[in-house]
Scaffold this active site. Structure first.
Site, PDB file in Angstrom:
ATOM      1  N   TYR A  38       0.824  -1.212   0.000  1.00 15.78           N
ATOM      2  CA  TYR A  38       0.000   0.000   0.000  1.00 15.78           C
ATOM      3  C   TYR A  38       0.860   1.264   0.000  1.00 15.78           C
ATOM      4  O   TYR A  38       0.439   2.324   0.459  1.00 15.78           O
ATOM      5  CB  TYR A  38      -0.917   0.024   1.242  1.00 15.78           C
ATOM      6  CG  TYR A  38      -1.997  -1.039   1.273  1.00 15.78           C
ATOM      7  CD1 TYR A  38      -2.114  -1.984   0.263  1.00 15.78           C
ATOM      8  CD2 TYR A  38      -2.904  -1.086   2.317  1.00 15.78           C
ATOM      9  CE1 TYR A  38      -3.094  -2.962   0.306  1.00 15.78           C
ATOM     10  CE2 TYR A  38      -3.897  -2.068   2.355  1.00 15.78           C
ATOM     11  CZ  TYR A  38      -3.986  -2.997   1.355  1.00 15.78           C
ATOM     12  OH  TYR A  38      -4.973  -3.962   1.403  1.00 15.78           O
ATOM     13  N   LYS A  82       4.842 -14.593   1.404  1.00 20.05           N
ATOM     14  CA  LYS A  82       4.595 -15.454   0.236  1.00 20.05           C
ATOM     15  C   LYS A  82       5.941 -15.567  -0.464  1.00 20.05           C
ATOM     16  O   LYS A  82       6.096 -15.241  -1.638  1.00 20.05           O
ATOM     17  CB  LYS A  82       3.523 -14.806  -0.659  1.00 20.05           C
ATOM     18  CG  LYS A  82       3.082 -15.666  -1.826  1.00 20.05           C
ATOM     19  CD  LYS A  82       2.350 -16.933  -1.424  1.00 20.05           C
ATOM     20  CE  LYS A  82       2.021 -17.757  -2.668  1.00 20.05           C
ATOM     21  NZ  LYS A  82       1.688 -19.158  -2.360  1.00 20.05           N
ATOM     22  N   ASP A  99      -1.342 -18.186   1.880  1.00 20.63           N
ATOM     23  CA  ASP A  99      -2.428 -19.108   1.517  1.00 20.63           C
ATOM     24  C   ASP A  99      -2.586 -20.200   2.570  1.00 20.63           C
ATOM     25  O   ASP A  99      -3.697 -20.515   3.012  1.00 20.63           O
ATOM     26  CB  ASP A  99      -2.209 -19.700   0.106  1.00 20.63           C
ATOM     27  CG  ASP A  99      -0.756 -20.012  -0.207  1.00 20.63           C
ATOM     28  OD1 ASP A  99       0.114 -19.795   0.668  1.00 20.63           O
ATOM     29  OD2 ASP A  99      -0.470 -20.478  -1.322  1.00 20.63           O
ATOM     30  N   ASP A 143      -4.225  -6.958   6.109  1.00 26.61           N
ATOM     31  CA  ASP A 143      -5.562  -6.431   5.819  1.00 26.61           C
ATOM     32  C   ASP A 143      -6.538  -7.586   5.569  1.00 26.61           C
ATOM     33  O   ASP A 143      -7.641  -7.642   6.113  1.00 26.61           O
ATOM     34  CB  ASP A 143      -5.465  -5.539   4.569  1.00 26.61           C
ATOM     35  CG  ASP A 143      -6.680  -4.636   4.402  1.00 26.61           C
ATOM     36  OD1 ASP A 143      -7.608  -4.730   5.227  1.00 26.61           O
ATOM     37  OD2 ASP A 143      -6.710  -3.858   3.442  1.00 26.61           O
ATOM     38  N   ASP A 156      -9.743  -9.537   8.202  1.00 28.44           N
ATOM     39  CA  ASP A 156     -11.172  -9.728   7.909  1.00 28.44           C
ATOM     40  C   ASP A 156     -11.556 -11.183   8.207  1.00 28.44           C
ATOM     41  O   ASP A 156     -12.653 -11.463   8.685  1.00 28.44           O
ATOM     42  CB  ASP A 156     -11.500  -9.394   6.444  1.00 28.44           C
ATOM     43  CG  ASP A 156     -12.058  -7.978   6.300  1.00 28.44           C
ATOM     44  OD1 ASP A 156     -11.561  -7.083   7.021  1.00 28.44           O
ATOM     45  OD2 ASP A 156     -12.997  -7.771   5.498  1.00 28.44           O
TER      46      ASP A 156
END
Ligand code: NAD
Length: 348
Positions: free
Chosen positions: A135, A185, A218, A242, A246
């Protein structure tokens, strides 16, 4: 009596309702624990954008600098203002200008709340890097609208940024169950994420009392569903944090429970506290938003301001209410009913 100066930015949609609700509870805490909250409310939002062409005035950041903390509801009204404009016009500039690099998001099943997985014992702390990574805003578009259009967006990972967020995570793990999971990752992203893994290993040597796991994003998403109780502190980049939070919010019963603090750890600048959820246009104006996420964020703010006892009492009051079945499922109680129950528990 200590007086804390707060900048309130209710924002859009349910942001307005939940900040109102949370301030009612925080003021009660102030009365009980002997501190005052002096507030100034700023109307910066999508409605403000439609009138002024900017999400906040040019001197907005300077104005906020004078406060002890910022308490924000939610910003966004995609019907009239693109999300990329509202996010990059208010939230991200505040986080960056005040170097609020540690985004702390606690996810825990409160008493009485089951959540979709019924993950009893689920209690994690997600530390999300908040100022760079995916970001960072570095990039651009050329040949817009043409067949040869190009869009480039670069993730930026600096040694300073990666070291400080991991160090922050290690300190948090040390104060909890002493386990840290670093999420990357690095199998696919062989520069930035391999770098992140290396820095994690370097720092781990200084925290021999903390056990460290490395997981890919993942696999981590799967683990959060299959065995969420095994996790303690999670440290992740801006984008990965982020998304995972959630998921954490869903496991704890929904976005209405998920609190968040954007911390500027050296305290040279104000930190900002806000629920994880957005402005929820689908339920705005109906008095059914769950205010618990905002009230919990308010408790994080009190803690940051040195009112630890009051913060603990607010959290306990939230949990007294949920243990009685208040607010444990969407639509069961109104925003006002949940707020009143928490306030009553705090004052009891
Ligand atoms: P959202 O969080 O607003 O809503 C997602 C779903 O969760 C909706 O069904 C909503 O009704 C429900 N929900 C959210 N908070 C709730 C609460 N407190 N109580 C009960 N239900 C709740 O996410 P979205 O729909 O993707 O985004 C809506 C707008 O909010 C967009 O403009 C988005 O950019 C913005 N947004 C802002 C922030 C922020 O200000 N920090 C965060 C996320 C999204």
């Amino acid at each position: 009596m200590t007086l804390h100066k707060l900048a309130l930015i209710p924002g859009d949609g349910i942001g307005v309702d939940v900040i109102d609700a949370a301030m009612t509870v925080l003021r009660s805490a102030g009365e009980r624990f002997g501190f005052g909250l002096e507030t100034e409310t700023f109307p910066w939002s999508c409605a403000y954008y439609l009138e002024h062409g900017t999400m906040m005035p040019a001197d907005g950041i300077d104005t906020l600098r004078g406060f002890d903390a910022i308490f924000l509801g939610a910003v966004g009204w995609p019907e009239t203002v693109p999300d990329s404009v509202s996010l990059h016009g208010l939230l991200l500039p505040i986080r960056k200008a005040f170097d609020q690099y540690a985004n702390i998001r606690p996810h825990r099943l409160l008493s009485g709340v089951e959540g979709p997985l019924k993950a009893e014992g689920f209690d994690i702390l997600c530390i999300r890097e908040n100022t760079e990574g995916e970001y960072s805003g570095a990039g651009g578009r050329v040949h817009q609208g043409k067949g040869n259009e190009v869009a480039v967006e670069t993730s930026v990972f600096t040694r300073l940024g990666v070291e400080r967020i991991l160090r922050f995570g290690f300190e948090q793990a040390r104060a909890r169950r002493k386990h840290l999971t670093s999420v990357t990752k690095s199998n696919a992203q062989k520069y930035s994420m391999v770098f992140w893994d290396e820095v994690t290993r370097e720092l781990a040597a200084g925290y021999p009392d903390v056990t460290v796991s490395h997981m890919h994003i993942d696999a981590m998403a799967a683990k959060m569903v299959m065995a969420p109780q095994d996790l303690d502190v999670i440290v992740a980049s801006n984008l990965f944090g982020d998304i995972l939070t959630d998921l954490g919010a869903a496991i704890q019963g929904g976005l209405g429970f998920a609190a968040s603090a954007n911390i500027s750890p050296d305290r040279a600048n104000p930190s900002m506290f806000e629920p994880v959820h957005g402005s929820a246009p689908d339920i705005a104006g109906r008095n059914i938003a769950n205010p618990i996420a905002a009230i919990w964020s308010g408790a994080q703010m009190l803690d940051h301001l040195g009112e630890g006892e009051a913060a603990a009492a607010v959290l306990a009051a939230i949990e007294t209410a949920t243990a009685q079945g208040i607010g444990i499922r969407p639509g069961l109680h109104s925003t006002d009913e949940i707020t009143t129950a928490i306030r009553a528990a705090l004052e009891a």
